[in-house]
Design a protein around this motif. Sequence first.
Motif, PDB file in Angstrom:
ATOM      1  N   PHE A 198     -10.115  11.968 -11.671  1.00 14.53           N
ATOM      2  CA  PHE A 198      -9.230  12.599 -10.695  1.00 14.53           C
ATOM      3  C   PHE A 198      -9.377  11.965  -9.315  1.00 14.53           C
ATOM      4  O   PHE A 198      -8.390  11.576  -8.684  1.00 14.53           O
ATOM      5  N   ILE A 199     -10.609  11.850  -8.828  1.00 12.63           N
ATOM      6  CA  ILE A 199     -10.838  11.326  -7.473  1.00 12.63           C
ATOM      7  C   ILE A 199     -10.460   9.853  -7.383  1.00 12.63           C
ATOM      8  O   ILE A 199      -9.739   9.422  -6.471  1.00 12.63           O
ATOM      9  N   LEU A 200     -10.960   9.046  -8.347  1.00 14.43           N
ATOM     10  CA  LEU A 200     -10.664   7.616  -8.316  1.00 14.43           C
ATOM     11  C   LEU A 200      -9.172   7.373  -8.487  1.00 14.43           C
ATOM     12  O   LEU A 200      -8.578   6.539  -7.784  1.00 14.43           O
ATOM     13  N   GLY A 201      -8.552   8.120  -9.407  1.00 11.62           N
ATOM     14  CA  GLY A 201      -7.122   7.954  -9.626  1.00 11.62           C
ATOM     15  C   GLY A 201      -6.305   8.334  -8.409  1.00 11.62           C
ATOM     16  O   GLY A 201      -5.296   7.687  -8.101  1.00 11.62           O
ATOM     17  N   PHE A 202      -6.737   9.370  -7.714  1.00 11.43           N
ATOM     18  CA  PHE A 202      -6.009   9.798  -6.517  1.00 11.43           C
ATOM     19  C   PHE A 202      -6.022   8.697  -5.462  1.00 11.43           C
ATOM     20  O   PHE A 202      -4.977   8.356  -4.882  1.00 11.43           O
ATOM     21  N   ILE A 203      -7.191   8.133  -5.205  1.00 12.65           N
ATOM     22  CA  ILE A 203      -7.310   7.088  -4.174  1.00 12.65           C
ATOM     23  C   ILE A 203      -6.520   5.836  -4.568  1.00 12.65           C
ATOM     24  O   ILE A 203      -5.793   5.244  -3.758  1.00 12.65           O
ATOM     25  N   VAL A 204      -6.663   5.424  -5.830  1.00 10.85           N
ATOM     26  CA  VAL A 204      -5.981   4.215  -6.288  1.00 10.85           C
ATOM     27  C   VAL A 204      -4.461   4.381  -6.222  1.00 10.85           C
ATOM     28  O   VAL A 204      -3.743   3.494  -5.738  1.00 10.85           O
ATOM     29  N   MET A 205      -3.967   5.513  -6.689  1.00  9.70           N
ATOM     30  CA  MET A 205      -2.528   5.726  -6.686  1.00  9.70           C
ATOM     31  C   MET A 205      -1.989   5.870  -5.264  1.00  9.70           C
ATOM     32  O   MET A 205      -0.851   5.455  -4.984  1.00  9.70           O
ATOM     33  N   MET A 206      -2.775   6.459  -4.363  1.00  9.88           N
ATOM     34  CA  MET A 206      -2.364   6.495  -2.955  1.00  9.88           C
ATOM     35  C   MET A 206      -2.214   5.083  -2.411  1.00  9.88           C
ATOM     36  O   MET A 206      -1.224   4.760  -1.733  1.00  9.88           O
ATOM     37  N   ALA A 207      -3.188   4.217  -2.703  1.00 13.05           N
ATOM     38  CA  ALA A 207      -3.142   2.842  -2.202  1.00 13.05           C
ATOM     39  C   ALA A 207      -1.972   2.073  -2.812  1.00 13.05           C
ATOM     40  O   ALA A 207      -1.239   1.358  -2.108  1.00 13.05           O
ATOM     41  N   VAL A 208      -1.783   2.214  -4.126  1.00 14.53           N
ATOM     42  CA  VAL A 208      -0.690   1.505  -4.793  1.00 14.53           C
ATOM     43  C   VAL A 208       0.658   1.932  -4.215  1.00 14.53           C
ATOM     44  O   VAL A 208       1.519   1.093  -3.914  1.00 14.53           O
ATOM     45  N   THR A 209       0.836   3.236  -4.059  1.00 15.14           N
ATOM     46  CA  THR A 209       2.111   3.736  -3.530  1.00 15.14           C
ATOM     47  C   THR A 209       2.348   3.262  -2.105  1.00 15.14           C
ATOM     48  O   THR A 209       3.451   2.811  -1.761  1.00 15.14           O
ATOM     49  N   ALA A 210       1.322   3.359  -1.262  1.00 15.37           N
ATOM     50  CA  ALA A 210       1.477   2.988   0.145  1.00 15.37           C
ATOM     51  C   ALA A 210       1.805   1.507   0.305  1.00 15.37           C
ATOM     52  O   ALA A 210       2.735   1.134   1.040  1.00 15.37           O
ATOM     53  N   TYR A 211       1.070   0.643  -0.386  1.00 16.29           N
ATOM     54  CA  TYR A 211       1.305  -0.791  -0.239  1.00 16.29           C
ATOM     55  C   TYR A 211       2.622  -1.216  -0.884  1.00 16.29           C
ATOM     56  O   TYR A 211       3.275  -2.161  -0.424  1.00 16.29           O
ATOM     57  N   MET A 212       3.018  -0.530  -1.952  1.00 19.20           N
ATOM     58  CA  MET A 212       4.325  -0.817  -2.552  1.00 19.20           C
ATOM     59  C   MET A 212       5.433  -0.501  -1.557  1.00 19.20           C
ATOM     60  O   MET A 212       6.404  -1.260  -1.423  1.00 19.20           O
ATOM     61  N   LEU A 213       5.286   0.605  -0.830  1.00 20.94           N
ATOM     62  CA  LEU A 213       6.293   0.980   0.159  1.00 20.94           C
ATOM     63  C   LEU A 213       6.332  -0.007   1.323  1.00 20.94           C
ATOM     64  O   LEU A 213       7.412  -0.349   1.826  1.00 20.94           O
ATOM     65  N   LEU A 214       5.171  -0.462   1.758  1.00 20.16           N
ATOM     66  CA  LEU A 214       5.150  -1.473   2.824  1.00 20.16           C
ATOM     67  C   LEU A 214       5.852  -2.746   2.377  1.00 20.16           C
ATOM     68  O   LEU A 214       6.598  -3.373   3.144  1.00 20.16           O
ATOM     69  N   PHE A 215       5.611  -3.139   1.133  1.00 20.49           N
ATOM     70  CA  PHE A 215       6.254  -4.339   0.590  1.00 20.49           C
ATOM     71  C   PHE A 215       7.772  -4.158   0.517  1.00 20.49           C
ATOM     72  O   PHE A 215       8.544  -5.049   0.889  1.00 20.49           O
ATOM     73  N   LEU A 216       8.217  -2.987   0.052  1.00 19.51           N
ATOM     74  CA  LEU A 216       9.652  -2.720  -0.055  1.00 19.51           C
ATOM     75  C   LEU A 216      10.315  -2.673   1.312  1.00 19.51           C
ATOM     76  O   LEU A 216      11.462  -3.121   1.469  1.00 19.51           O
ATOM     77  N   GLN A 217       9.615  -2.153   2.298  1.00 24.65           N
ATOM     78  CA  GLN A 217      10.188  -2.115   3.643  1.00 24.65           C
ATOM     79  C   GLN A 217      10.369  -3.523   4.203  1.00 24.65           C
ATOM     80  O   GLN A 217      11.318  -3.781   4.948  1.00 24.65           O
TER      81      GLN A 217
END
Length: 671
Positions: free
Chosen positions: A135-154
Amino acid sequence: MVMEEHPAKALAIDAVNAVGLAARNNFDRLFRSFILVPVGIIVVLLALYGVHSAISLTPVNFPASVICMILLFLILILLDAIIGSRRTATFSKIIDVPLGFSLRWINTFFTPSFVLLPLSPAVGGAEVGKIAGVFILGFIVMMAVTAYMLLFLQKIFGTSKRDLVERAEEVPPASDFRDRRHSNAANSVQDLTEAIELDELRQSSSILGVNGSAHHSQQEILNLEQPEPVASTFRRQGQKIDIPPSISQQEVTMNRAVDSELASMGDGSSTNSLNPIPTRTSHMSHRQSNDLARTSTINSIRRVLTGHSTVHGARRSSRLGTITDGDRKSDDSGLQGLSDSTAGHSDRPESAIGQSTLPPEEPAQTGLLLIGKPSQRAELFAAKVTQYLDTFLYTTVFFLVGLPIYFTTGYALIAHATFTVLMLFLGLRLPARVRRFIHPIFTCSGFTILGIYVMSVAYHRSLDWGLHAYSTGRTYLTLFGVEEYKNVLPGAGDLLRTVLDVSIVALALPMYRYRGDLKKHFIVIIIPNVVVGLVTFFAYPPLCYAIGISAERSLSFIGRSVTLALALPVVQSLGGSQSLVAVTAILSGIIGVLIGSYILAGLKIREDDYLTRGITLGINSSAVATAHLLTTDPRASALSSLSFVLFGTTLIILSAITPIVHVIRHMVGLP
């Protein structure tokens, strides 16, 4: 010689008069909270029930609350195109009465999932550790993946200079964010609890001497932000919680600039560069602040007694509160008189205490059920009741209605529901340093379980019996036409879960308010929701099963970060553990509120990047984080609302396809 009344009789008379004064002074607020809000919620529930009945005729299992949220958003868009923004704003203001209430109390509606945890099947210590790790590791990893994906898309789709300029005008300076980052989680909880109380207060006559006018100058608005703790806190929180459409963007910008200046004041001195006018109350203590609040309330009550309340109330048409010089002088003089009286100057005349600028008059015919002329003590009692009106009402109902019904009939809905609300109040009143690490949902749930245990033992029953009485499963969806629940009465948990669906519908309002952002960034919102949804659906179950987590609980991790209304049907379609997904779904939201800003800061996401923050928290922390963003960044909350709906919808579509369900179940060894 005038005979003195017996102390007990005098106290009883003062208590009756205090309740009468408080009721009259808060009539609008009480009428709104206990008449308009329940009626509005019932209307929304009828619509939800109708939509649910229509869905039940189809093979699709989709929550009615989410469909109604989307429908309400589309209706508002359609009305805006047909009848114009002004009339649509009037309609949205009407439906905001029940929907806004449900949003402010949304934290309460999540507590049943935690309260019912003791009824869940036992899990071994090793498996608990694995679940926590994933739960904890997945939360952090998915937060990072989502955030950096959004920066890339922007970067791909581009962000215009105009967007950046507009956003810069709406947020405090970056230095202010750095100063407040360490207290962000605790402050957001404080903002929400004050919003619960203060948004209701704005509907009544001015309880703390705050009046509003749409015609005040910007200079007067800035004057409000001077260090007068009670008034400035009320104005500041009100502005953060809900920015009414009538306030211009310039006023919002100026007020937020003042907020950032005040937030940096460590000693309470006035350093506001926009309006550096020192005031006599700049070093006011906490006790003096409370005295000012109480005195202002007494002044308001005396205006009721003398018939002046209607005169002053006519000037309170704006939701943006400001304080006039006359009010400020009245408050200062009243505070001085009250301080002197508490210091032992008993020979000071009564009129000097809480002095009002109004001329002394005999009580007017206001319809109050008073016994004689209210004394100073009755006015003080009324001020205290007004200050803690919600706590006073729920405590009264708990002891005078809930407990008698519970111990005479065994029906616990009223006792359990009022006790749960009181425990939320307790969690919200904990020190900020405690709330920074322990969300009020945790404290509310823990104390509620303890209270249910005590009440069950007092009734000679077990905790399991009390928890089953807390939630019998008879929500509004099973209230009619379900033979299984024919002789079952709803519990407090069922009531809270029912109103939770209203809260989900209410998220359409911030989506409509920031519809321009949703349209502008729709493609950027869609892509990460679909990608993260696919990864979550196909990666979590085999990974969890491979490290030793049971098959049913492995399937539950698919709904880890989905809002509860969407997570339950997803996991039900897959055959996973609904008790685990209920906890992980809400826990994801709470963690997003408590440490989400720290994670995003560690990922170097800008504080003014509302697009990345809103979508990232919406996907990974669902409705709980969306409610948090309503108090800190309403623009990001609109993106968060749409994001968690799209994310949950992606998973529901996947779980509705039978071949895909068979593949996922086969991955975890299930037929």
